[in-house]
Write a protein that holds these residues in place. Structure first.
Motif, PDB file in Angstrom:
ATOM      1  N   SER A  31     -41.409 -41.264 -54.020  1.00 45.57           N
ATOM      2  CA  SER A  31     -40.408 -40.255 -54.332  1.00 45.57           C
ATOM      3  C   SER A  31     -41.049 -39.150 -55.152  1.00 45.57           C
ATOM      4  O   SER A  31     -41.853 -39.420 -56.044  1.00 45.57           O
ATOM      5  CB  SER A  31     -39.246 -40.886 -55.106  1.00 45.57           C
ATOM      6  OG  SER A  31     -38.173 -39.978 -55.167  1.00 45.57           O
ATOM      7  N   VAL A  32     -40.708 -37.921 -54.822  1.00 46.80           N
ATOM      8  CA  VAL A  32     -41.148 -36.791 -55.632  1.00 46.80           C
ATOM      9  C   VAL A  32     -40.042 -36.556 -56.649  1.00 46.80           C
ATOM     10  O   VAL A  32     -38.916 -36.200 -56.276  1.00 46.80           O
ATOM     11  CB  VAL A  32     -41.356 -35.532 -54.754  1.00 46.80           C
ATOM     12  CG1 VAL A  32     -41.760 -34.339 -55.621  1.00 46.80           C
ATOM     13  CG2 VAL A  32     -42.385 -35.798 -53.668  1.00 46.80           C
TER      14      VAL A  32
ATOM     15  N   PRO B  73     -40.483 -42.327 -47.671  1.00 48.42           N
ATOM     16  CA  PRO B  73     -40.126 -41.354 -48.704  1.00 48.42           C
ATOM     17  C   PRO B  73     -38.641 -41.467 -49.044  1.00 48.42           C
ATOM     18  O   PRO B  73     -37.789 -41.470 -48.148  1.00 48.42           O
ATOM     19  CB  PRO B  73     -40.430 -39.998 -48.048  1.00 48.42           C
ATOM     20  CG  PRO B  73     -41.348 -40.320 -46.895  1.00 48.42           C
ATOM     21  CD  PRO B  73     -40.906 -41.675 -46.425  1.00 48.42           C
ATOM     22  N   ILE B  74     -38.340 -41.618 -50.321  1.00 53.07           N
ATOM     23  CA  ILE B  74     -36.926 -41.731 -50.710  1.00 53.07           C
ATOM     24  C   ILE B  74     -36.572 -40.622 -51.691  1.00 53.07           C
ATOM     25  O   ILE B  74     -37.356 -40.260 -52.560  1.00 53.07           O
ATOM     26  CB  ILE B  74     -36.593 -43.109 -51.336  1.00 53.07           C
ATOM     27  CG1 ILE B  74     -37.475 -43.393 -52.540  1.00 53.07           C
ATOM     28  CG2 ILE B  74     -36.717 -44.222 -50.304  1.00 53.07           C
ATOM     29  CD1 ILE B  74     -37.040 -44.646 -53.312  1.00 53.07           C
TER      30      ILE B  74
ATOM     31  N   ASN C 188     -29.004 -31.348 -48.131  1.00 58.70           N
ATOM     32  CA  ASN C 188     -28.797 -31.374 -46.679  1.00 58.70           C
ATOM     33  C   ASN C 188     -29.701 -30.464 -45.876  1.00 58.70           C
ATOM     34  O   ASN C 188     -29.237 -29.586 -45.168  1.00 58.70           O
ATOM     35  CB  ASN C 188     -27.354 -30.961 -46.317  1.00 58.70           C
ATOM     36  CG  ASN C 188     -26.308 -31.789 -46.995  1.00 58.70           C
ATOM     37  OD1 ASN C 188     -25.818 -31.395 -48.035  1.00 58.70           O
ATOM     38  ND2 ASN C 188     -25.986 -32.926 -46.424  1.00 58.70           N
TER      39      ASN C 188
ATOM     40  N   THR D  17     -31.038 -35.365 -46.884  1.00 57.00           N
ATOM     41  CA  THR D  17     -30.510 -35.760 -48.187  1.00 57.00           C
ATOM     42  C   THR D  17     -29.053 -35.316 -48.230  1.00 57.00           C
ATOM     43  O   THR D  17     -28.722 -34.240 -47.720  1.00 57.00           O
ATOM     44  CB  THR D  17     -31.275 -35.055 -49.315  1.00 57.00           C
ATOM     45  OG1 THR D  17     -31.380 -33.667 -48.989  1.00 57.00           O
ATOM     46  CG2 THR D  17     -32.660 -35.621 -49.492  1.00 57.00           C
TER      47      THR D  17
END
Ligand SMILES: Cc1cc2nc3c(=O)[nH]c(=O)nc-3n(C[C@H](O)[C@H](O)[C@H](O)COP(=O)(O)OP(=O)(O)OC[C@H]3O[C@@H](n4cnc5c(N)ncnc54)[C@H](O)[C@@H]3O)c2cc1C
Ligand SMILES: Nc1ncnc2c1ncn2[C@@H]1O[C@H](COP(=O)(O)O)[C@@H](O)[C@H]1O
Lengths: 324, 246
Positions: B62-63, B6-7, B122, B118
């Motif tokens: 990715s969402v 997941p990115i 965060n 992220t």
């Protein structure tokens, strides 16, 4: 409404970040008119948590229930929260909180906010302030669900110590049905030379590429020793192998929030600042008066580190000798 | 091995952080978007290393809305096999994790490897939530990872040291610094990325648990006090008497 705080331990002693969470949780409980109950994981004598505002401690004594195996801890938390009717669960956002709080949120459907830096405002919903963009901004977030999980940013709340004592009850939970497939093979302690680990350090002395080479770190280590501080460094310094990787602070390294951060020969790039801008007091020593770090500093010394640092060490030594 | 990475797509680390619409929205004007460093440098690169050695596939997911696609292509240029975009603007971790889990649940991934956090919001939240939704074990903050034969061995970093942990697959693991070295995409990778599949799937419309009311910037530092480099006794005095930090 009672508040449940999840407190982790190291060798039986409750971790510093967890003590902050207990203190925070007691303030929330006071505001909501409930009890402050702490779930401790394998604590030796947690009755002193009363000093931090706990009224009751539920202590799990089962080595298999640890932050290394979040599913089992979540089971214990759900049972404890149900038994006291807690609607708010508080964690410290350290390695333990990061492993467990999100699982609990998904399991119970309770909204989670991490990196929280304020007490909840309940005047219009249940709103907390959290750090975002690596401390470059904050957000006010309203938790909509009935049950709420808060994970507080370490070093954001300084507990005022009282002198009450908390009742301690052993707490057991059956985790025999949970097979998470996790086995801890070995635990290696990082050698910080006896210093406090960086994420918990209150005093940090840090240096960057301005020091020219690893052979020049003697004076930095000396300063850390005089102050009882922990050493840190900028990223390039860790990348080129002058210093160990665990010392690297910043956006992609360790984020720290000490009371005092002394930065020597570090330019203050935005990615470095992102990990240290939560420090209460920042001292910058740099020979370039235009170094961006000065904009984020409380005290600045424009000068050559190789002259300034030995002089500062001398002054600190004198101060320590006079003040114990 | 079949790996899912997941990115998230985040503002470049040098971005100016500002807000609009009465401080309720992040100001995207002039922002350069990148793959979140932890996802790209550590999770994705390590996933590629594992499959380069033992075979398998790396799917990135990715969402996000359509604006995320150029950034997702960068992950393909680095060597990912294919990409998926779940078509909704991410608002909070709970929704992202649920959408990711919904996609992953019947695809038979052996390993889900994501970033530790992220750099935008965060949270360090998505991995643990996703694991719970899938009923998988979750190990956070791994700085070293080997995986084969249905088992992963990894180093998990804590404040005080490192745990060497073994976990049965499938599992969700979050990647921290040390797991791999950043790679730069080459021309061949960039060309190949143009024709690799990027599938768009609709979001399932999960309801969030939180709502962001407002953003703000921290108060600026009061003012810098310069101390004479010849007079370090003065600095020590200020730190003791004024700042009360020593
Ligand atoms: C995605 C990304 C993530 C990053 N994450 C991080 C991170 O987490 N942490 C981090 O630190 N960096 C990070 N960086 C790197 C960051 O951008 C800077 O390159 C780095 O912080 C610079 O390190 P430095 O200040 O030690 O070195 P330099 O920028 O080279 O600065 C050296 C400083 O030393 C001063 N100096 C030189 N000689 C002397 C002397 N004799 N006495 C006193 N001062 C002297 C110079 O004036 C200069 O200001 C990241 C970069 C990117 C792109
Ligand atoms: N919108 C998203 N789409 C896909 N993966 C994401 C998204 N947001 C976060 N992630 C992944 O989850 C990790 C942790 O994110 P967070 O919990 O938001 O700190 C990131 O490093 C990514 O690997």
């Amino acid at each position: 409404m009672s508040v449940l705080i999840v407190a982790d331990t190291k060798n039986g002693a409750v971790k510093k970040a967890s003590l902050e969470a207990v203190f925070y949780g007691s303030k929330v409980a006071a505001a909501l008119g409930g009890e402050t109950v702490v779930l401790t994981l394998n604590a030796k004598d947690p009755s002193n948590l009363g000093n931090y505002g706990a009224t009751k401690v539920l202590n799990v004594s089962d080595a298999s229930i640890s932050a290394s195996d979040p599913q089992k801890v979540v089971e214990a938390i759900v049972k404890a929260a149900n038994s006291i009717g807690a609607k708010v669960v508080v964690f410290a956002h350290d390695s333990t909180g990061k492993a467990i709080a999100p699982r609990l949120s998904a399991r119970s459907g309770a909204g989670l906010v991490s990196n929280v830096v304020s007490l909840p405002d309940t005047s219009n919903g249940f709103t907390v302030k959290k750090n975002v963009f690596s401390g470059k901004a904050f957000a006010l977030v309203n938790i909509l669900s009935d049950e709420k999980i808060i994970s507080i940013l370490p070093n954001s709340f300084s507990p005022e110590k009282g002198s009450a004592s908390a009742s301690v009850e052993p707490f057991s939970v059956d985790v025999s049905g949970i097979s998470s497939g996790i086995t801890v093979k070995e635990v290696k302690s990082e050698s910080t030379g006896g210093a406090v680990p960086l994420p918990e350090a209150e005093l940090v002395v840090s240096a960057g590429r301005g020091l020219k080479g690893p052979e020049n770190w003697g004076m930095v280590e000396e300063m850390a020793k005089i102050l009882g501080a922990t050493t840190a460094c900028s990223r390039p310094v860790a990348d080129i192998g002058w210093r160990p990787h665990h010392e690297h602070v910043g956006q992609t390294g360790v984020a720290i929030r000490p009371n005092l951060y002394i930065a020597i020969g570090i330019s203050g790039a935005i990615q470095h600042l992102a990990g240290v801008n939560g420090s209460k007091v920042i001292v910058v020593i740099n020979k370039d008066p235009e170094a961006p770090f000065f904009k984020a500093a409380d005290y600045g010394v424009v000068g050559d580190a190789f002259e300034v640092v030995p002089r500062l060490n001398e002054a600190l030594r004198k101060f320590k000798a006079a003040n114990g | 091995m079949k790996i899912l990475v997941p990115i998230s797509v985040v503002p470049d680390t040098t971005s100016k952080i500002a807000f609009t619409d009465g401080d309720t929205k992040f100001n995207e004007d002039g922002i350069q978007w990148i793959v979140n460093p932890y996802d790209e440098w550590y999770a994705l690169v390590r996933a590629l290393e594992i499959t380069e050695k033992d075979g398998g596939t790396v799917t990135v997911i990715s969402v996000g809305d359509a604006t995320a696609e150029p950034v997702i292509r960068k992950a393909l240029a680095l060597g990912a096999t294919d990409a998926v975009r779940v078509d909704t603007k991410p608002t909070e971790s709970y929704v992202v994790a649920k959408e990711l889990a919904n996609y992953a649940k019947d695809k038979g991934f052996d390993l889900i490897l994501l970033g530790k956090e992220t750099i935008s919001y965060n949270g360090s939240e998505v991995g643990g939530m996703m694991a719970e939704f899938l009923g998988f074990p979750f190990i956070s903050l791994a700085s070293k990872l080997d995986a084969n034969g249905g088992v992963a061995t990894l180093d998990r970093s804590t404040e005080t040291g490192t745990e060497v942990v073994e976990v049965k697959l499938p599992a969700v693991i979050s990647a921290a610094k040390g797991m791999a070295e950043q790679r730069i995409p080459n021309m061949r990778g960039i060309m190949a990325a143009r024709t690799k599949p990027l599938t768009v799937v609709p979001a399932s419309g999960v309801q969030g648990k939180t709502s962001t009311v407002k953003f703000g910037l921290p108060a600026a530092k009061s003012s810098l006090k310069l101390v004479d480099p010849e007079n370090m006794d003065e600095l020590v005095r200020l730190l003791h008497e004024e700042a009360k930090s020593i």
